[in-house]
Design a protein around this motif. Structure first.
Motif, short mmCIF file in Angstrom:
data_model
loop_
_atom_site.label_atom_id
_atom_site.label_comp_id
_atom_site.label_asym_id
_atom_site.label_seq_id
_atom_site.Cartn_x
_atom_site.Cartn_y
_atom_site.Cartn_z
N GLU A 116 0.68 -1.04 -0.09
CA GLU A 116 -0.45 0.00 0.07
C GLU A 116 1.03 0.97 0.24
N ALA A 117 1.95 0.86 0.47
CA ALA A 117 3.06 2.31 1.17
C ALA A 117 3.37 2.54 -0.64
N ASP A 118 4.12 1.54 -1.39
CA ASP A 118 5.02 1.50 -2.45
C ASP A 118 4.21 1.66 -3.79
N ALA A 119 2.46 1.57 -3.13
CA ALA A 119 1.37 2.66 -4.44
C ALA A 119 1.65 3.89 -4.37
N LEU A 120 2.16 4.57 -2.89
CA LEU A 120 1.68 5.46 -3.35
C LEU A 120 3.00 6.12 -3.90
N PHE A 121 3.00 8.12 -5.09
CA PHE A 121 4.28 8.01 -5.69
C PHE A 121 5.14 7.60 -6.19
N PRO A 122 4.86 6.00 -6.57
CA PRO A 122 5.79 5.32 -6.95
C PRO A 122 7.53 5.30 -7.14
N ALA A 123 8.46 4.98 -6.66
CA ALA A 123 9.63 4.82 -6.83
C ALA A 123 10.00 5.90 -6.83
N SER A 124 9.85 6.92 -6.29
CA SER A 124 9.74 8.40 -5.72
C SER A 124 10.69 8.69 -3.98
N GLY A 125 11.28 9.61 -3.88
CA GLY A 125 11.43 10.23 -2.41
C GLY A 125 12.83 9.59 -2.01
N ARG A 126 12.87 9.61 -1.01
CA ARG A 126 14.73 9.35 -0.26
C ARG A 126 13.73 8.54 1.23
N ARG A 127 14.92 7.79 1.08
CA ARG A 127 13.73 6.82 1.64
C ARG A 127 14.85 6.21 3.74
N GLU A 128 14.18 6.58 4.85
CA GLU A 128 14.68 6.79 5.60
C GLU A 128 14.34 5.26 6.60
N ALA A 129 15.29 4.72 7.26
CA ALA A 129 14.99 3.79 8.27
C ALA A 129 14.30 3.91 9.50
N GLY A 130 13.79 3.05 10.21
CA GLY A 130 13.89 3.83 11.88
C GLY A 130 12.77 2.39 12.03
N PRO A 131 11.70 2.84 13.26
CA PRO A 131 10.39 1.86 13.75
C PRO A 131 9.65 1.81 12.54
N PHE A 132 9.30 2.77 11.47
CA PHE A 132 8.66 2.52 10.71
C PHE A 132 9.45 3.14 9.22
N ALA A 133 9.09 1.93 8.05
CA ALA A 133 9.85 2.35 6.61
C ALA A 133 9.09 3.93 6.26
N LEU A 134 9.81 5.01 6.02
CA LEU A 134 9.85 5.95 5.88
C LEU A 134 10.56 6.45 3.93
N ARG A 135 8.90 7.25 4.09
CA ARG A 135 9.98 7.94 2.46
C ARG A 135 9.52 9.21 2.45
N HIS A 136 10.48 10.17 1.83
CA HIS A 136 10.19 11.59 1.75
C HIS A 136 10.38 11.95 0.88
N LEU A 137 9.37 12.80 0.75
CA LEU A 137 9.46 13.95 -1.27
C LEU A 137 8.53 14.38 -0.74
N ILE A 138 8.57 15.65 -1.90
CA ILE A 138 8.10 16.97 -2.64
C ILE A 138 7.18 16.71 -3.50
N VAL A 139 5.94 17.21 -3.24
CA VAL A 139 4.75 17.01 -4.41
C VAL A 139 3.77 17.93 -4.19
N HIS A 140 3.41 19.02 -4.80
CA HIS A 140 2.74 19.79 -5.61
C HIS A 140 2.95 21.18 -4.09
N GLY A 141 4.29 21.43 -3.79
CA GLY A 141 5.04 22.06 -2.77
C GLY A 141 4.51 21.68 -1.56
N HIS A 142 4.50 20.11 -0.78
CA HIS A 142 4.14 19.67 -0.04
C HIS A 142 5.16 18.73 0.30
N ASP A 143 5.40 18.91 1.82
CA ASP A 143 6.58 17.76 2.33
C ASP A 143 5.25 16.60 2.88
N LEU A 144 6.04 15.44 1.71
CA LEU A 144 5.34 14.75 2.77
C LEU A 144 5.96 14.11 3.39
N SER A 145 5.39 12.24 4.16
CA SER A 145 6.47 11.42 4.64
C SER A 145 5.69 10.26 4.68
#
Length: 216
Positions: free
Chosen positions: A13-42
């Protein structure tokens, strides 16, 4: 720039969102960070169930302006497709009395006369999706009798997370929204139907979440 946390229970479900984009971060929860339409998404993969969903919302959502959830759900008589979840409740929160279980709004005293048990989402910005109330609980519903009981709550969809995200958002004082797409009909075939339809439904919900982000 709005800071938006998007939660998804499963990696698919997470990988289906804005696929193949963003910076990945390890931690308690797998995270991707990206800027889309001027918004800061996690985008966070929170894991299954209410505890995982609420923990991720609490740990990651404190600095967010909006909490969103994307993913899949079972249908309680609802047609296939994606839905704007206007209301969410937790169907396993309440009080057990002889011969019955009384539901209350999660986090409130489960005593006395129960009032409305649901949490309301932010206003629909006009996506044109059908609206639904979802019932969330820590069990995968694959039983017509259990499904029929949940329809008595006014729910037409069932999952394991949105009600907890809604409660966490209310506690944090944050607006929330959720879009989910149907994988199964909460019956004896649900296990197989869920697996067969997971990728398709995850992408359907993700497409609508992407449209939502573009409108904010």
């Amino acid at each position: 720039m709005a800071r938006i946390l998007i939660l998804a229970a499963l990696p698919e479900e997470a990988d289906a969102l804005f696929p193949a984009s963003g910076r990945r971060e390890a931690g308690p929860f797998a995270l991707r960070h990206l800027i889309v339409h001027g918004h800061d998404l996690s985008i966070a993969t929170c894991g299954l169930g209410k505890v995982n969903a609420a923990l991720a919302a609490g740990l990651l959502g404190a600095e967010a302006d909006l909490l969103l959830m994307s993913g899949t759900c079972g249908a309680l008589g609802a047609a296939p497709g994606a839905y704007w979840l206007a209301e969410a409740l937790q169907h396993d929160y309440g009080a057990t009395h002889p011969g019955r279980f009384r539901r209350y709004r999660a986090g409130e005293w489960p005593m006395g006369e129960p009032a409305e048990a649901h949490f309301s989402a932010m206003p629909d910005p006009g996506l044109g999706l059908p609206h639904a109330r979802i019932a969330s609980g820590d069990s995968f519903v694959a039983c017509p009798d259990a499904a029929a009981d949940l329809t008595s709550l006014g729910a037409t969809l069932v999952d394991m997370e949105v009600g907890a995200v809604a409660q966490a958002a209310a506690r944090l004082g944050k607006p929330w929204a959720a879009i989910k797409a149907v994988t199964d009909e909460a019956n004896g075939d649900s296990g197989g139907d869920f697996q067969a339809n997971l990728i398709r439904a995850a992408r359907l919900a993700a497409t609508e979440v992407e449209r939502l982000v573009a409108t904010i």
